[in-house]
Design a protein around this motif. Structure first.
Motif, PDB file in Angstrom:
ATOM      1  N   ARG A 146       0.826  -1.211   0.000  1.00 27.58           N
ATOM      2  CA  ARG A 146       0.000   0.000   0.000  1.00 27.58           C
ATOM      3  C   ARG A 146       0.856   1.255   0.000  1.00 27.58           C
ATOM      4  O   ARG A 146       0.524   2.241  -0.674  1.00 27.58           O
ATOM      5  N   LEU A 147       1.957   1.220   0.720  1.00 26.73           N
ATOM      6  CA  LEU A 147       2.863   2.370   0.731  1.00 26.73           C
ATOM      7  C   LEU A 147       3.490   2.568  -0.646  1.00 26.73           C
ATOM      8  O   LEU A 147       3.607   3.704  -1.132  1.00 26.73           O
ATOM      9  N   HIS A 152       4.968   9.182   8.291  1.00 25.73           N
ATOM     10  CA  HIS A 152       5.089   8.840   9.716  1.00 25.73           C
ATOM     11  C   HIS A 152       4.729   7.371   9.937  1.00 25.73           C
ATOM     12  O   HIS A 152       5.449   6.642  10.644  1.00 25.73           O
ATOM     13  N   PHE A 153       3.639   6.938   9.326  1.00 22.76           N
ATOM     14  CA  PHE A 153       3.247   5.535   9.453  1.00 22.76           C
ATOM     15  C   PHE A 153       4.330   4.611   8.901  1.00 22.76           C
ATOM     16  O   PHE A 153       4.608   3.548   9.479  1.00 22.76           O
ATOM     17  N   ASN A 154       4.925   5.015   7.798  1.00 22.48           N
ATOM     18  CA  ASN A 154       5.964   4.205   7.170  1.00 22.48           C
ATOM     19  C   ASN A 154       7.109   3.937   8.138  1.00 22.48           C
ATOM     20  O   ASN A 154       7.524   2.795   8.349  1.00 22.48           O
ATOM     21  N   ARG A 155       7.622   5.002   8.765  1.00 24.00           N
ATOM     22  CA  ARG A 155       8.742   4.851   9.696  1.00 24.00           C
ATOM     23  C   ARG A 155       8.346   4.034  10.922  1.00 24.00           C
ATOM     24  O   ARG A 155       9.060   3.129  11.355  1.00 24.00           O
ATOM     25  N   GLU A 156       7.200   4.369  11.495  1.00 19.82           N
ATOM     26  CA  GLU A 156       6.768   3.711  12.733  1.00 19.82           C
ATOM     27  C   GLU A 156       6.454   2.224  12.515  1.00 19.82           C
ATOM     28  O   GLU A 156       6.798   1.378  13.346  1.00 19.82           O
ATOM     29  N   LEU A 157       5.804   1.920  11.410  1.00 20.19           N
ATOM     30  CA  LEU A 157       5.450   0.529  11.147  1.00 20.19           C
ATOM     31  C   LEU A 157       6.694  -0.335  10.923  1.00 20.19           C
ATOM     32  O   LEU A 157       6.757  -1.477  11.389  1.00 20.19           O
ATOM     33  N   ILE A 158       7.666   0.203  10.220  1.00 21.09           N
ATOM     34  CA  ILE A 158       8.907  -0.544   9.994  1.00 21.09           C
ATOM     35  C   ILE A 158       9.627  -0.799  11.319  1.00 21.09           C
ATOM     36  O   ILE A 158      10.092  -1.915  11.588  1.00 21.09           O
ATOM     37  N   ASP A 159       9.706   0.231  12.153  1.00 18.90           N
ATOM     38  CA  ASP A 159      10.385   0.087  13.447  1.00 18.90           C
ATOM     39  C   ASP A 159       9.686  -0.932  14.333  1.00 18.90           C
ATOM     40  O   ASP A 159      10.323  -1.821  14.908  1.00 18.90           O
ATOM     41  N   GLN A 187      -1.870  -2.393  16.406  1.00 17.74           N
ATOM     42  CA  GLN A 187      -2.721  -1.218  16.603  1.00 17.74           C
ATOM     43  C   GLN A 187      -2.381  -0.131  15.590  1.00 17.74           C
ATOM     44  O   GLN A 187      -3.280   0.521  15.029  1.00 17.74           O
ATOM     45  N   LEU A 188      -1.082   0.064  15.355  1.00 23.65           N
ATOM     46  CA  LEU A 188      -0.653   1.075  14.396  1.00 23.65           C
ATOM     47  C   LEU A 188      -1.095   0.699  12.983  1.00 23.65           C
ATOM     48  O   LEU A 188      -1.501   1.564  12.198  1.00 23.65           O
ATOM     49  N   LYS A 189      -1.037  -0.572  12.668  1.00 26.50           N
ATOM     50  CA  LYS A 189      -1.474  -1.016  11.339  1.00 26.50           C
ATOM     51  C   LYS A 189      -2.973  -0.761  11.151  1.00 26.50           C
ATOM     52  O   LYS A 189      -3.413  -0.367  10.058  1.00 26.50           O
ATOM     53  N   MET A 190      -3.760  -0.973  12.181  1.00 25.57           N
ATOM     54  CA  MET A 190      -5.195  -0.695  12.093  1.00 25.57           C
ATOM     55  C   MET A 190      -5.430   0.794  11.819  1.00 25.57           C
ATOM     56  O   MET A 190      -6.305   1.159  11.022  1.00 25.57           O
TER      57      MET A 190
END
Length: 231
Positions: free
Chosen positions: A80-81, A106-113, A213-216
């Motif tokens: 999706r990214l 922001h989601f990209n960085r946080e989800l990877i981490d 939770q972040l993915k949701m």
């Protein structure tokens, strides 16, 4: 209880002999009782291994499923990214991209981490499982055979003959079974303690909960982007 009952039976034969009494069909009952004791204890050890092995397999599958689910979610996120950034210059996506660009980054960085931390956590659980449980379970796997081997080690065949040392055979057999059962109980307890630690709650670590939770949240934002593009 079965072990105690059989042990008392064997000792009663031993006591009868020590008193100079004749055992009925001396070449049969003592030998058969000892063989039956070994067979019963072997069967018990085999059943304990089968039950524990099933639990170990189920727990390993649970950890693997958690890892597979995590990887599937991350592949979906990555797709999706990639779609979002690949279409940033198209007419349909232009305005929507600008509106959500910083949020998606922001989601990209946080989800990877958080994915990396969660994956490492699950890998550690599996490594602990393999090092601790498998090592202890290896004895459970061979306990039944070790009990069966006592027939040869203790020379149970001597119980067929009246002129051999029956007392030594009996003590060897009972002591051997007792030692194996003690080690079996210790391994069994440790295996189940570790399996209980590897419960669903243990797999749902704070890092993994945070990722899901972040993915949701990301899914909700992405759905909003798709709605924006359609409009």
């Amino acid at each position: 209880m079965r072990l105690a009952g059989r042990t008392l039976l064997l000792l009663s034969f031993l006591w009868a002999e020590s008193e100079g009494r004749r055992i009925w069909y001396e070449e049969g009952p003592l030998y058969e009782s000892t063989k039956l004791l070994i067979a019963e204890q072997r069967f018990r050890a085999d059943q304990l291994w089968n039950d524990t092995n099933q639990a170990i397999y189920a727990q390993a599958e649970q950890v693997q499923q958690a890892k597979d689910t995590l990887d599937t979610h991350q592949r979906q996120v990555s797709a999706r990214l990639e779609e979002f950034f690949d279409h940033q210059y198209t007419v349909e996506w232009g305005a929507c991209f600008k509106q959500h660009e910083r949020e998606v980054a922001h989601f990209n960085r946080e989800l990877i981490d958080k994915y990396s931390i969660c994956r490492q956590s699950l890998d550690n659980v599996m490594a602990h499982f393999e090092q601790e449980v498998v090592e202890e379970a290896s004895f459970l796997n061979v306990a039944a055979q070790k009990i069966a081997d006592l027939a040869k080690i203790c020379q149970v065949w001597q119980l067929k003959q009246s002129n051999f040392n029956h007392a030594g055979v009996l003590l060897c057999t009972v002591a051997g079974i007792g030692g194996i059962n003690q080690r079996l109980a210790s391994s069994l307890e440790l295996c189940w303690d570790i399996l209980l630690e590897m419960s669903l709650e243990e797999l749902d670590t704070p890092s993994c909960s945070a990722y899901h939770q972040l993915k949701m949240q990301f899914d909700a934002v992405y759905a909003g982007i798709e709605t924006c593009v359609m409009e």
